[in-house]
Design an enzyme around this catalytic site. Structure first.
Site, PDB file in Angstrom:
ATOM      1  N   LEU A   1     -45.637 -64.664  19.523  1.00  0.00           N
ATOM      2  CA  LEU A   1     -45.281 -64.730  20.937  1.00  0.00           C
ATOM      3  C   LEU A   1     -45.110 -66.198  21.287  1.00  0.00           C
ATOM      4  O   LEU A   1     -46.024 -67.008  21.091  1.00  0.00           O
ATOM      5  CB  LEU A   1     -46.344 -64.097  21.830  1.00  0.00           C
TER       6      LEU A   1
ATOM      7  N   GLY B   1     -40.959 -65.952  16.648  1.00  0.00           N
ATOM      8  CA  GLY B   1     -41.341 -66.006  15.232  1.00  0.00           C
ATOM      9  C   GLY B   1     -40.081 -66.007  14.395  1.00  0.00           C
ATOM     10  O   GLY B   1     -39.143 -65.251  14.670  1.00  0.00           O
TER      11      GLY B   1
ATOM     12  N   GLY C   1     -39.371 -64.922  11.427  1.00  0.00           N
ATOM     13  CA  GLY C   1     -39.037 -63.652  10.806  1.00  0.00           C
ATOM     14  C   GLY C   1     -38.499 -62.652  11.802  1.00  0.00           C
ATOM     15  O   GLY C   1     -37.445 -62.035  11.588  1.00  0.00           O
ATOM     16  N   ALA C   2     -39.225 -62.459  12.901  1.00  0.00           N
ATOM     17  CA  ALA C   2     -38.800 -61.500  13.916  1.00  0.00           C
ATOM     18  C   ALA C   2     -37.461 -61.905  14.522  1.00  0.00           C
ATOM     19  O   ALA C   2     -36.580 -61.055  14.750  1.00  0.00           O
ATOM     20  CB  ALA C   2     -39.872 -61.386  14.996  1.00  0.00           C
TER      21      ALA C   2
ATOM     22  N   GLU D   1     -43.299 -68.931   7.348  1.00  0.00           N
ATOM     23  CA  GLU D   1     -44.356 -68.820   8.351  1.00  0.00           C
ATOM     24  C   GLU D   1     -45.383 -67.752   7.980  1.00  0.00           C
ATOM     25  O   GLU D   1     -46.290 -67.471   8.760  1.00  0.00           O
ATOM     26  CB  GLU D   1     -43.760 -68.520   9.735  1.00  0.00           C
TER      27      GLU D   1
ATOM     28  N   ASP E   1     -30.819 -74.536  25.069  1.00  0.00           N
ATOM     29  CA  ASP E   1     -32.085 -74.425  24.360  1.00  0.00           C
ATOM     30  C   ASP E   1     -31.782 -74.100  22.900  1.00  0.00           C
ATOM     31  O   ASP E   1     -31.174 -73.070  22.606  1.00  0.00           O
ATOM     32  CB  ASP E   1     -32.936 -73.316  24.990  1.00  0.00           C
TER      33      ASP E   1
ATOM     34  N   ALA F   1     -34.060 -71.016  19.025  1.00  0.00           N
ATOM     35  CA  ALA F   1     -33.790 -69.970  18.025  1.00  0.00           C
ATOM     36  C   ALA F   1     -32.394 -70.079  17.423  1.00  0.00           C
ATOM     37  O   ALA F   1     -31.959 -69.156  16.724  1.00  0.00           O
ATOM     38  CB  ALA F   1     -33.972 -68.592  18.654  1.00  0.00           C
ATOM     39  N   ALA F   2     -31.719 -71.188  17.661  1.00  0.00           N
ATOM     40  CA  ALA F   2     -30.354 -71.322  17.145  1.00  0.00           C
ATOM     41  C   ALA F   2     -30.318 -71.234  15.618  1.00  0.00           C
ATOM     42  O   ALA F   2     -29.419 -70.618  15.039  1.00  0.00           O
ATOM     43  CB  ALA F   2     -29.735 -72.631  17.620  1.00  0.00           C
ATOM     44  N   GLY F   3     -31.290 -71.841  14.970  1.00  0.00           N
ATOM     45  CA  GLY F   3     -31.352 -71.777  13.517  1.00  0.00           C
ATOM     46  C   GLY F   3     -31.592 -70.366  13.017  1.00  0.00           C
ATOM     47  O   GLY F   3     -31.042 -69.953  11.986  1.00  0.00           O
ATOM     48  N   ASP F   4     -32.396 -69.595  13.743  1.00  0.00           N
ATOM     49  CA  ASP F   4     -32.642 -68.203  13.358  1.00  0.00           C
ATOM     50  C   ASP F   4     -31.396 -67.351  13.566  1.00  0.00           C
ATOM     51  O   ASP F   4     -31.095 -66.466  12.753  1.00  0.00           O
ATOM     52  CB  ASP F   4     -33.809 -67.636  14.160  1.00  0.00           C
TER      53      ASP F   4
END
Length: 319
Positions: A19, A46, A48-49, A145, A249, A252-255
């Site tokens: 979270l 996260g 993974g998520a 992670e 922002d 999470a761009a890399g994810d």
């Protein structure tokens, strides 16, 4: 890039669920400095998520192998993944708290992130049911992670079954040779690349790629707003520019990039031709850029239609 057949791609993610506790602030704090921020936001995240949700939104079926705790955060994390359409049959509940990430985002969309692993740290080994979903997948996508033994175990299963093993080596750490030996595609930024390769942080890009290719057969090196570099042992090297956007922002761009890359790579059946690899990398760049246009982590991950739209705008076909 054609979108045909994306629904047939099956991705398995072995990774973390956290979270995210997010505060926006004009500038990121320096050591010892206190800065004032805006209201606190709680956002499921996260690596993974996030990458599991990114893969589903990019058009894949996705199983998530991970762990959450016995707390209210776990309910939010499960609900977010379920709402996105991620298969949660391999998500276990363990005693104690769920993982938490503390994130500060500044006015330039840069961020600082500190992760308290919580339940993620309990994912030290996998079982027969986990192995079955890994072996049935087109792509196994892992990050760092969760404990390395679980990552290495899944990667070995994937390699032996012919599943493409993609490792996003973040957070950065030196990696054992037995894990690197079963990685098909390594995704890293420059900081992570230097740590994995065991070279100085200021090492130039070409030397970084050389060092990484001594360890794995294919490398995608992400350079933020400067796009990505690709290199493989067949001698192919590519530079792909990122779409020009107004970033809000980058959390999470890399994810988003990595999840979309896994889907597109599987859809293209492991491309080797320069034009096909370029198309895959451009599409993944469009996913990362589309994510950076919105605040938040999992809440900002783009749909396939949004990726396609930015891809078409940013990389028009020659007339």
């Amino acid at each position: 890039m054609t979108t045909a057949g994306a629904g047939e791609v099956r991705v398995v993610v072995v990774g973390s669920a956290n979270l995210d506790l997010v505060v926006s602030t004009p500038t990121l704090p320096r050591p010892g400095e206190t800065v004032l921020g805006d209201a606190l936001r709680t956002i499921p995240g996260g690596k993974g998520a996030n990458q599991a949700v990114a893969a589903v939104r990019a058009g894949a079926r996705c199983d998530f192998v991970g762990a959450v705790g016995q707390d209210g955060f776990a309910d939010q994390l499960r609900a977010n993944l379920a709402e996105a359409g991620v298969d949660l049959r391999r998500l276990r509940t363990v005693p104690g708290p769920s993982g938490v990430a503390l994130i500060a985002v500044d006015a330039r969309a840069e961020n600082l992130i500190v992760v308290a692993p919580g339940a993620n740290g309990e994912l030290t080994s996998l079982g027969a049911d986990d192995r079955a979903v890994v072996e049935a997948a087109d792509v196994l996508l892992c990050q760092l992670e969760v404990p390395l033994p679980a990552v290495a175990q899944a990667a070995e299963w994937g390699r032996n079954a012919g599943t493409t093993v993609v490792l996003n080596a973040a957070p950065a750490r030196p990696l054992p040779a037995d894990l690197l030996d079963v990685v098909d595609l390594l995704v890293v930024n420059q900081v992570e690349a230097a740590v994995v390769a065991g070279v100085a942080a200021e090492t130039d890009v070409e030397a970084l790629l050389d060092a990484l290719l001594a360890l794995v057969p294919r490398v995608v090196l992400t350079l933020g707003a400067d796009g990505v570099r690709y290199a493989d042992r067949l001698g192919l090297r590519l530079a792909v520019a990122a779409p020009t956007i107004e970033a809000v922002d980058t959390t999470a761009a890399g994810d988003a990039f990595t999840g979309a890359l896994a889907v597109a790579w599987a859809q293209r059946r492991g491309p080797v031709e320069p034009a096909a690899v370029t198309a895959v990398l451009r599409w993944a760049c469009a996913a990362g850029a589309a994510c950076a246009r919105r605040p938040g982590a999992s809440t900002a991950l783009p749909t396939r239609a949004e990726i396609d739209d930015l891809y078409a705008q940013s990389y028009p076909e020659p007339s």
